[in-house]
Scaffold this motif. Structure first.
Motif, PDB file in Angstrom:
ATOM      1  N   MET A   1       0.842  -1.176   0.000  1.00  0.00           N
ATOM      2  CA  MET A   1       0.000   0.000   0.000  1.00  0.00           C
ATOM      3  C   MET A   1       0.888   1.240   0.000  1.00  0.00           C
ATOM      4  O   MET A   1       1.765   1.374   0.831  1.00  0.00           O
ATOM      5  N   ILE A   2       0.606   2.105  -0.922  1.00  0.00           N
ATOM      6  CA  ILE A   2       1.429   3.301  -1.084  1.00  0.00           C
ATOM      7  C   ILE A   2       0.752   4.516  -0.479  1.00  0.00           C
ATOM      8  O   ILE A   2       1.329   5.216   0.342  1.00  0.00           O
ATOM      9  N   ILE A   4      -3.075   4.727   0.327  1.00  0.00           N
ATOM     10  CA  ILE A   4      -4.286   4.509   1.120  1.00  0.00           C
ATOM     11  C   ILE A   4      -4.063   3.317   2.044  1.00  0.00           C
ATOM     12  O   ILE A   4      -3.915   2.189   1.588  1.00  0.00           O
ATOM     13  N   LYS A   5      -4.047   3.612   3.339  1.00  0.00           N
ATOM     14  CA  LYS A   5      -3.816   2.562   4.319  1.00  0.00           C
ATOM     15  C   LYS A   5      -5.059   2.265   5.150  1.00  0.00           C
ATOM     16  O   LYS A   5      -5.073   1.299   5.892  1.00  0.00           O
ATOM     17  N   ASP A   9      -8.149   7.315   5.044  1.00  0.00           N
ATOM     18  CA  ASP A   9      -7.227   7.806   4.016  1.00  0.00           C
ATOM     19  C   ASP A   9      -7.908   7.901   2.661  1.00  0.00           C
ATOM     20  O   ASP A   9      -7.651   8.814   1.889  1.00  0.00           O
ATOM     21  N   ILE A  78      -2.815   3.800  -8.789  1.00  0.00           N
ATOM     22  CA  ILE A  78      -2.208   3.553  -7.478  1.00  0.00           C
ATOM     23  C   ILE A  78      -3.284   3.423  -6.408  1.00  0.00           C
ATOM     24  O   ILE A  78      -3.231   2.530  -5.560  1.00  0.00           O
ATOM     25  N   CYS A  79      -4.275   4.303  -6.444  1.00  0.00           N
ATOM     26  CA  CYS A  79      -5.366   4.234  -5.466  1.00  0.00           C
ATOM     27  C   CYS A  79      -6.170   2.955  -5.620  1.00  0.00           C
ATOM     28  O   CYS A  79      -6.560   2.337  -4.622  1.00  0.00           O
ATOM     29  N   ASP A  82      -4.229   0.108  -4.111  1.00  0.00           N
ATOM     30  CA  ASP A  82      -4.279   0.209  -2.650  1.00  0.00           C
ATOM     31  C   ASP A  82      -5.641  -0.197  -2.102  1.00  0.00           C
ATOM     32  O   ASP A  82      -5.734  -0.865  -1.071  1.00  0.00           O
ATOM     33  N   LYS A  85      -5.872  -3.975  -2.251  1.00  0.00           N
ATOM     34  CA  LYS A  85      -5.057  -4.584  -1.187  1.00  0.00           C
ATOM     35  C   LYS A  85      -5.724  -4.412   0.165  1.00  0.00           C
ATOM     36  O   LYS A  85      -5.702  -5.312   0.999  1.00  0.00           O
ATOM     37  N   LEU A  86      -6.315  -3.249   0.396  1.00  0.00           N
ATOM     38  CA  LEU A  86      -7.007  -2.982   1.662  1.00  0.00           C
ATOM     39  C   LEU A  86      -8.216  -3.912   1.813  1.00  0.00           C
ATOM     40  O   LEU A  86      -8.447  -4.468   2.888  1.00  0.00           O
TER      41      LEU A  86
END
Length: 91
Positions: A1-2, A4-5, A9, A78-79, A82, A85-86
């Protein structure tokens, strides 16, 4: 994650990133319009590309608009990665 964690976020960084990229794209036009009006007010002469640097600065948007479009799509990719992945971590 770059970027948004967490869900917080996502709600803060996604709209903020889009606004920053949009401002980057149109910033030469905004700066040119504002500064040319200030120069016209101070000098009582019209400001255009031939006699004022601010009049010519607006043409820089021909470079910043395509860059902003590229940055926008990279930011969305990228979002999206993320967010996926989240979602995978929560399951």
């Amino acid at each position: 994650m770059i970027l948004i964690k967490s869900k917080k976020d996502l709600l803060i960084k996604l709209p903020l990133g889009i606004v920053i990229i949009a401002l980057f794209g149109i910033s030469p036009i905004l700066v040119s319009m504002v500064m040319s009006r200030i120069t016209e007010f101070l000098t009582n002469e019209p400001c255009h590309e031939g006699n004022c640097i601010w009049g010519g600065l607006g043409w820089l948007f021909l470079l910043t608009i395509p860059l902003a479009v590229i940055f926008f799509f990279l930011f969305l990719i990228i979002c999206l990665v993320d967010i996926l992945k989240l979602a995978r971590l929560k399951n």
